[in-house]
Design an enzyme around this catalytic site. Structure first.
Site, PDB file in Angstrom:
ATOM      1  CG  ASN A  76      -2.058   1.012   1.071  1.00 43.37           C
ATOM      2  OD1 ASN A  76      -2.865   0.914   0.155  1.00 43.37           O
ATOM      3  ND2 ASN A  76      -2.132   1.985   1.963  1.00 43.37           N
TER       4      ASN A  76
ATOM      5  CG  ASP B 131     -13.164   2.462  -6.594  1.00 43.63           C
ATOM      6  OD1 ASP B 131     -14.347   2.111  -6.456  1.00 43.63           O
ATOM      7  OD2 ASP B 131     -12.634   3.362  -5.912  1.00 43.63           O
TER       8      ASP B 131
ATOM      9  CD  GLU C 275     -22.230  11.382   1.561  1.00 42.55           C
ATOM     10  OE1 GLU C 275     -22.967  10.664   2.263  1.00 42.55           O
ATOM     11  OE2 GLU C 275     -21.072  11.049   1.229  1.00 42.55           O
TER      12      GLU C 275
END
Length: 408
Positions: free
Chosen positions: A40, A303, A173
């Protein structure tokens, strides 16, 4: 003596899909069955669905992230902090910026990136709510505009104008959070609230395209009552250092604004394109068991994947809810593969509903087919957020990072 090498499972990305795969996998296999490596870019996971809070400044950026190492079983998992550059499926290797990792099984869960659709100037002159650092940059930029408004020679209306491109979940939002934040910013910097302009530009005829019309009308009326202007059936044609050029029908208009937030497009990782996968905007149509077409040892989730509804070939939206469910299926299938079992699971999304927050005190949603408005929707939004934390890190993570005040 024969030494059997453990298969090496490499997981790329610690978003919702990757982290759920990891946490489930380390629970289901023992230390002798496989070597697990997580790669990551950062040493933390961030709640993508909370980034609008950090961007608006209504929640500190540290609240939307937590350290990956706290969730890893060190006896089973090795963590490499690095940036993925390219995947070579022929050689079963992943090239990082400063390293290289080989694999027997690969999970590609690299998340999404902002998609500008080639709109001139958008990449250079707008902001996108795509990461913790991007959210911090937005918050700091907006505060700077307010802080310098009264500076000699700087008192211009465009400093207090915020344009949001796109009225999907992220855009709506963010607008809700900003309408909460503005009163405090105005008090802090001696600015009248009616001087601040919010303009939301949406290419379709409605915010939250495809959502229930009653809920959309409620959300739109609520935000309009708090000063948001909606420009529907309107496209952003160009973004400049001083604002945007928009077009509705044959008419073009320039909106002068120092702050432009782009929230109308997400694509998969560009690593997918560089690595030679057959993809559409960085997203691969995966097999029912979530493996890449033609590759029995590569899973693509989150995604970067496209999951089709068998009946009508509908593409499921790339939501956190689906990404986490993919992670569970992916972990189960990896366990089966390393145990030489052929009956891999077919991924079937279980869509429980969707909730869109409209700031600290309001929300809308559909949960198990029931429409929710206001406090009930807001309560459910917090329950959903806390549940996601619980699934990844248990009760301790909920107590550290969760939204524990469910009724306020």
């Amino acid at each position: 003596m024969i030494i059997l090498l453990k298969p090496k499972i490499v997981i790329l990305g610690a978003g919702y899909a990757g982290l759920m795969t990891l946490t489930r996998l380390q629970k289901t296999i023992n230390v002798n069955e496989a070597e697990i490596i997580l790669v990551n870019k950062h040493d933390y996971h961030y709640e993508t669905t909370w980034l609008h809070h950090a961007a608006a400044g209504t929640l500190h950026h540290d609240r939307v992230r937590f350290n990956i190492n706290n969730l890893i079983d060190r006896n089973k998992v090795k963590f490499i902090q690095g940036t993925v550059v390219e995947i070579n499926t022929d050689k079963k290797k992943v090239r990082l910026e400063n390293d290289e990792v080989s694999y027997d099984y690969l999970v590609v869960a690299l998340g999404g990136e902002s998609e500008t659709f080639g709109i001139k100037g958008l990449k250079e002159h707008s902001f996108a709510i795509v990461s913790v650092n991007a959210a911090r940059k937005i918050r700091n930029h907006i505060e700077y505009q307010f802080a310098t408004y009264h500076t000699a020679g700087e008192k211009t209306e465009d400093k207090l104008t915020i344009v949001v491109g796109g009225a999907g979940f992220t855009g709506m939002e963010f607008l809700g959070e900003m309408t909460d934040r503005i009163p405090k910013l105005c008090r802090d910097y001696d600015i009248k609230e009616n001087q601040v302009k919010f303009i939301c530009v949406e290419a379709t005829d409605s915010p939250l395209t495809g959502f229930d019309t009653d809920l959309v009308s409620y959300a739109m009326a609520y935000l309009e009552g708090r000063g948001v202007q909606f420009k529907l059936n309107t496209e952003i044609r160009e973004c400049t250092p001083g604002g945007v050029i928009i077009q509705s029908g044959d008419e073009q208009e320039e909106i002068k604004a120092r702050t432009v937030i782009w929230s109308a497009g997400i694509r998969g990782s560009t690593v997918i394109d560089r690595s030679g996968f057959e993809a559409k905007r960085g997203r691969v149509v995966v097999q029912p068991d979530l493996r890449a077409p033609g590759l029995d040892n590569v899973f693509i989730i989150g995604d970067c994947s496209i999951v089709l509804n068998k009946k009508d070939q509908y593409e499921y939206p790339p939501t956190a809810q689906i990404a986490m469910q993919q992670g569970i299926t992916c972990a189960n299938n990896l366990s089966k593969l390393i145990r030489k079992k052929a009956d891999l699971e077919t991924f079937v999304p279980n869509i429980r509903g969707s909730v869109c927050s409209l700031g600290e005190n309001n929300a809308i949603g559909i949960v198990y087919g029931k429409k929710l408005f206001g406090p009930k929707a807001l309560f459910m939004k917090k329950v959903i957020d806390n549940r996601a934390l619980y699934m990844m890190g248990g009760a301790s993570l909920v107590f550290k990072k969760g939204k524990l005040n469910l009724f306020g």
